[in-house]
Design an enzyme around this catalytic site. Structure first.
Site, mmCIF file in Angstrom:
data_model
loop_
_atom_site.group_PDB
_atom_site.id
_atom_site.type_symbol
_atom_site.label_atom_id
_atom_site.label_comp_id
_atom_site.label_asym_id
_atom_site.label_seq_id
_atom_site.Cartn_x
_atom_site.Cartn_y
_atom_site.Cartn_z
ATOM 1 C CE LYS B 265 -1.154 -2.473 -1.445
ATOM 2 N NZ LYS B 265 -1.536 -1.898 -0.166
ATOM 3 C CD GLN B 325 3.577 8.354 -0.005
ATOM 4 O OE1 GLN B 325 4.228 9.169 0.636
ATOM 5 N NE2 GLN B 325 2.265 8.305 0.026
ATOM 6 C CG ASP B 360 0.572 0.628 -3.629
ATOM 7 O OD1 ASP B 360 0.898 0.705 -2.416
ATOM 8 O OD2 ASP B 360 -0.481 1.092 -4.072
ATOM 9 C CG ASP B 396 -0.302 10.725 2.222
ATOM 10 O OD1 ASP B 396 -1.463 10.538 2.625
ATOM 11 O OD2 ASP B 396 0.541 9.811 2.060
ATOM 12 C CG ASN B 397 1.105 8.930 6.128
ATOM 13 O OD1 ASN B 397 0.197 9.248 6.895
ATOM 14 N ND2 ASN B 397 1.200 7.716 5.596
ATOM 15 C CD GLU B 425 -3.001 11.573 6.256
ATOM 16 O OE1 GLU B 425 -1.799 11.434 5.995
ATOM 17 O OE2 GLU B 425 -3.809 10.644 6.276
ATOM 18 C CE LYS B 537 -7.781 4.234 1.659
ATOM 19 N NZ LYS B 537 -6.958 4.052 2.891
ATOM 20 C CE1 TYR B 538 -5.791 0.724 -1.528
ATOM 21 C CE2 TYR B 538 -7.840 0.587 -0.290
ATOM 22 C CZ TYR B 538 -6.475 0.764 -0.326
ATOM 23 O OH TYR B 538 -5.776 0.995 0.827
#
Lengths: 664, 664
Positions: B265, B325, B360, B396-397, B425, B537-538
């Site tokens: 990203k 992930q 990604d 995360d998630n 989260e 984040k990017y």
């Protein structure tokens, strides 16, 4: 990475860590919060025959896959489970239904699994719009894989599924996005790694009368015509047409057994009655006569059985009182002294239900060593009267007998006689009343008798019909009983009697009155108490059974309307309607197409009016539609539009409306 | 009678009917509705070390006898149960307490039995007034029998009890009615036919930080000074004094692992980033580097461990991100292809958390056949970082990974490392967030970020602290995160930032901010979205770490006050106070003598005032008493009297009051 994967490979050989989840590690669906349930499944939820059971559960998974929730249900004892798809209500809540086709026990549970094909088709429809043909071809290949898996799961559907595999190649992708394919996926669900809820819940369906009944209670000894003596079962027979005319279906008698002489109660609960006084029928037992015997003054066993038969022939039933305590003259006292708690002075402490003292009654001791024989003997009383034709018992003060006894006794009776019903007469603290209902009582007396204001009534109805009690506690509303002459009707004011009667009979599908005091509007009380003056509990009374009045006319009409309108056969369908007046209350009951709206004026002395708000969704109308509000008492018809409409009630005319909502 | 008793005698020989109740037929006490419990005991209730556990239950019996309710509790694994008498709260509810002396599992249950001696003494006192000496003599004889039974139950108390038997003969009956005798009966309860609740419930006590924490989150790659390059752990060390000065105690980093190149990203979440762009740290994995490796640009493992140590030396802890992930370049993709769901075209569908697409990132397949090895490998990531000194993970998630995996993984970690904490989260639907907390997460992100109006906030606080969630779901309130730049602070309006910060930090004992965006009041957003413009984040950002402002001053003060006032160390002690203004909200938190009253003005643009009603019972005052309301920000002291008092807040001065209620 190397070291960690080597480490993992080592652990692989010892699968001990994973073991607890060995068989369910891929089960991604969670099922929680299943309803109906009573005390986590310890007791069954109650329904009546022909009723639908609405089952709900939270069913969800990780990620964004669709889930399928399936209701598993069967008649208890059946080998096969029936499966019914549940529908989503949003926020992970699912709902399904099953039907109680007859009385008895049902069991249900829930199964859930990931619905990969439906997840796929919903995503595919979005992708289709993007017109990425390379991606769509990949997606079609995925769907074909699902279809091939289904062929091996459902060999009988092979032809149908092969046809789908053929059609899905349609280059316009119309078939792949179609409702036809979706239907096919729903018809043949791809079930992998299903989660089964770890508990099965029970529902018991009772006969219809458990949920819908109108009780008429009176003292048979007062059944004789004025001027004559002690009433008899024969006299009672003469009264049956009058009771039938009013529309009741359960005729309940206080105890009809021999009455003790020791500490006999006199007129108005005085101690040491005169020899000619009849005593209180709750002081059961004299000489050889106990709970399986009949007071000779009332008649013979044969006459009682004749009365039961004649009542049945008129479509009504007789309910008997089951009042376990004993007079000091009861044969049990001599035969089974071990069942009583003897004091150092050789007496037994008399019974109390504070503030009431029952000097003429001895309680049984539920902690005695011979309790098993006592239980068997008590149950045998019920067995005996059941064998004589009785199918309904009103149980006196069950909260002064041990809960575990009731649980055993009611379940034993139910095994042999599932049509026998019990009404719990426990006017006591909430947890105790609730527990008796859990233990198996089919109906329960309530606090209705003392709920008078709008806020009290609304709060109580919510408690009974919207909270956990709705599943196991069937309220029976009484505006009076032979023990309670409530302050609110001690005025003798007719609109008040009509109002309190109407609310009992329409808020609750089960209700009763103590007659003829109620319908004759008898209201004289012991000063400052909620006790009847010259109560029939302590003397024989005589009444003018020929008298007719407006209240009796209302009773006849309302009982007829209750029978004709199915919405009135249930209590939990109660739904309050906003009404902008603290002296008015309104509620709706819907069953299928039958929609009944009741409105009352709680002020029995003044005209009251207000705007009522109907929850339109419940009557299937929108804000711009009209409907007919049909007054079933006067036959007047009003055309209402939208949710808010005006109502007015003059208590001297009638303190209530009984409307049926009909189409235009 | 004869026939029925003969019948009974026959049944007597066959005890089959009574069997189910054989051993408990005389147990008259019922125990129900025990709290705390989570899903009927399927999961433990959560507490922190040193916390008291308040246990309640409905305990009652038939009739009018007194009951004794006893709380049984022990550290899990201990052989002996501790017994604590429970106190009546009225309406058959009883309450008892036990203390979590340290971390770990506790278990409790309830015992109840009829308290005959106390039933007796209360009845005796009423009878004494009636002066019936014959009856009183009988009563004394009954009490002597109880005392003799107690002698055989408590042989060590023989002397004491014999003395009582002597004194009870006092002809004035003073002793028999005395509190001395009642105390003796309480000291040596006469326990017969006890009922034991049929379940044992668990409570887990976590370390203090689980219940009380202030998180500061930032991207380590943005830690470098303006003008320099990619931030490093060394740069992060330089920021520790600044974080400490603000008073935070948990320093949380988004993932610090190698970032994938495939589908990397670019700035503002664009696809196909340029080669020089750093990519998103949530796309973990490149070459041989996976979840157990560190992005070289940040530094070495040793430098990271140094950072952990320096943070610890300052009384703070480092929290790591656990984002399962994988980037398509993650070594797992090659080594364990069986863990991914391959499509017919040889690709893996990228991850989504609608409406967000993570091109990604590849998700793992929790239904794959090699799931057991996958579970072990994932857990080994946690084991690895724990061995490097990490004790807190932000996950995360977690709702896109299977629930059953978390249940296993968190319980396995807990066995070896009970001090390791996990923050969930999951910004998703309620049932899913709740279930993750049940499965073992110690803290959870919440909807606080989107609860702005008084009614929303009040309803949400009730849901969290008054309903079933209070037992297992520990809220962590964030006014922003690196994923959420909420609309309400996109104005950049300083009082709004102060207000949202203050509420997070005082409504909830656990809270966090994403810095330095929050304290520097960064507010530029992607148009129409709650995403930061130029999100870290990017890309790598640079910040003016030397800047100081009013908000940072407030943060320092509030964190200091949170630490100093024990009432702020809990969330469930939240108690709303009525305030007659829809733009104002007030709440009280009490812990022992520490009583904190917070008042906020939700209108960040206008002065608001109103009358506040303090629940006096909670602060131990009556309507006529005065007390000091001490503003701990300004050191102002107000003397208030009774429940209703006036407050006013000017948002440009400060949109809140932080009061301590003190004696006069």
């Amino acid at each position: 990475m190397k070291s960690s994967s080597a480490n993992m490979a080592k652990k692989k050989s010892s699968s001990s860590i994973v073991k607890p989840f060995d068989n369910i590690g891929r089960n991604r669906v969670i099922i929680e919060n299943v309803t109906p349930q009573v005390e986590k499944g310890l007791y069954p939820a109650k329904r009546v025959e022909y009723e639908w059971v609405i089952v709900e559960a939270d069913v969800f998974t990780d990620g964004h896959d669709h889930v399928k929730a399936v209701l598993l249900h069967r008649k208890k004892g059946a080998r096969k489970w029936n499966e019914t798809n549940m529908q989503s209500l949003g926020n992970d809540r699912f709902q399904g239904f099953f039907h109680c086709e007859n009385t008895g026990y049902y069991e249900f549970s829930i199964k859930g699994f990931i619905d990969h094909p439906n997840t796929w088709i919903h995503a595919f429809r979005k992708r289709k719009a993007e017109q990425d043909h390379k991606e769509l071809a990949v997606q079609v290949a995925i769907a074909k894989d699902y279809l091939n898996q289904l062929i091996s799961d459902y060999p009988k559907a092979k032809k149908e599924l092969l046809q789908a595999i053929k059609e899905i190649d349609d280059p316009t992708y119309e078939y792949a996005a179609s409702i036809i394919l979706e239907d096919l996926f729903n018809k043949y669900p791809l079930e992998r790694f299903p989660t089964f809820f770890d508990k099965t819940f029970e529902v018991v369906a009772h006969r219809k009368r458990a949920g819908f009944s109108a009780w008429y209670s009176f003292f048979p000894r007062s059944a004789a015509k004025p001027g004559s003596n002690h009433g008899t079962f024969k006299d009672c027979e003469e009264l049956l047409p009058r009771i039938k005319e009013m529309g009741f279906d359960v005729v309940y008698f206080p105890p009809i057994h021999p009455i003790g002489e020791a500490f006999k109660k006199g007129k108005n609960n005085t101690l040491n009655a005169g020899a000619s006084e009849p005593g209180c029928p709750y002081a059961t037992g004299l000489g050889k006569g106990g709970h399986k015997d009949i007071l000779p003054e009332l008649g013979t066993l044969k006459e009682f059985k004749d009365f039961i038969k004649k009542t049945a022939a008129m479509g009504m039933e007789v309910a008997m009182d089951f009042a376990i305590q004993c007079s000091p003259d009861h044969p049990y006292v001599k035969e089974y002294p071990q069942w009583f708690k003897w004091r150092p002075d050789g007496t037994v402490q008399y019974a109390e239900n504070p503030p009431k003292k029952y000097q003429d009654v001895l309680p049984l001791d539920y902690e005695n060593e011979d309790w098993q024989n006592m239980w068997l003997e008590l149950k045998s009383i019920l067995d005996y009267w059941i064998s004589q034709g009785i199918k309904i018992f009103r149980v006196d003060n069950p909260h002064t007998k041990s809960f575990i006894f009731w649980q055993w006794c009611l379940s034993e009776i139910e095994k042999e006689h599932p049509d026998v019903l019990f009404l719990s007469e426990a006017f006591t603290r909430p947890r105790i009343m609730e527990n008796l209902a859990k233990k198996g009582f089919h109906q329960s007396y309530t606090y209705y008798t003392w709920r008078n204001s709008k806020s009290e009534l609304m709060q109580y109805m919510d408690e009974l019909t919207k909270g956990p009690m709705r599943e196991y506690f069937r309220p029976n509303f009484w505006p009076n009983t032979h023990d309670i002459n409530p302050y609110i009707t001690q005025s003798g004011h007719e609109p008040q009697f009509i109002l309190r009667y109407f609310m009992a009979a329409t808020l609750s599908s089960n209700y009763g009155i103590f007659g003829p005091s109620y319908e004759l509007m008898v209201h004289a009380a012991l000063p400052g108490k909620e006790e009847y003056l010259d109560s029939e509990k302590y003397e024989v009374r005589h009444w003018d059974w020929e008298h007719r009045n407006k209240l009796m006319h209302v009773i006849s009409l309302i009982n007829k309307l209750r029978n004709e309108n199915q919405a009135m056969h249930f209590t939990n369908n109660y739904q309050v309607c906003d009404i902008a007046n603290d002296q008015m209350m309104a509620w709706l009951k819907v069953y299928g197409d039958n929609k009944i709206l009741c409105v009352v004026n709680l002020d029995a002395y003044n005209k009251q009016s207000g705007n009522i708000t109907i929850p339109l969704i419940s009557i299937g109308k929108n804000e711009h539609e009209s409907y007919v509000v049909h007054d079933l008492i006067t036959d007047d018809r009003y055309i209402w539009t939208g949710s808010t409409n005006f109502v007015e009630l003059d208590p001297y005319r009638l303190p209530f409306h009984f409307f049926r909502i009909e189409g235009v």
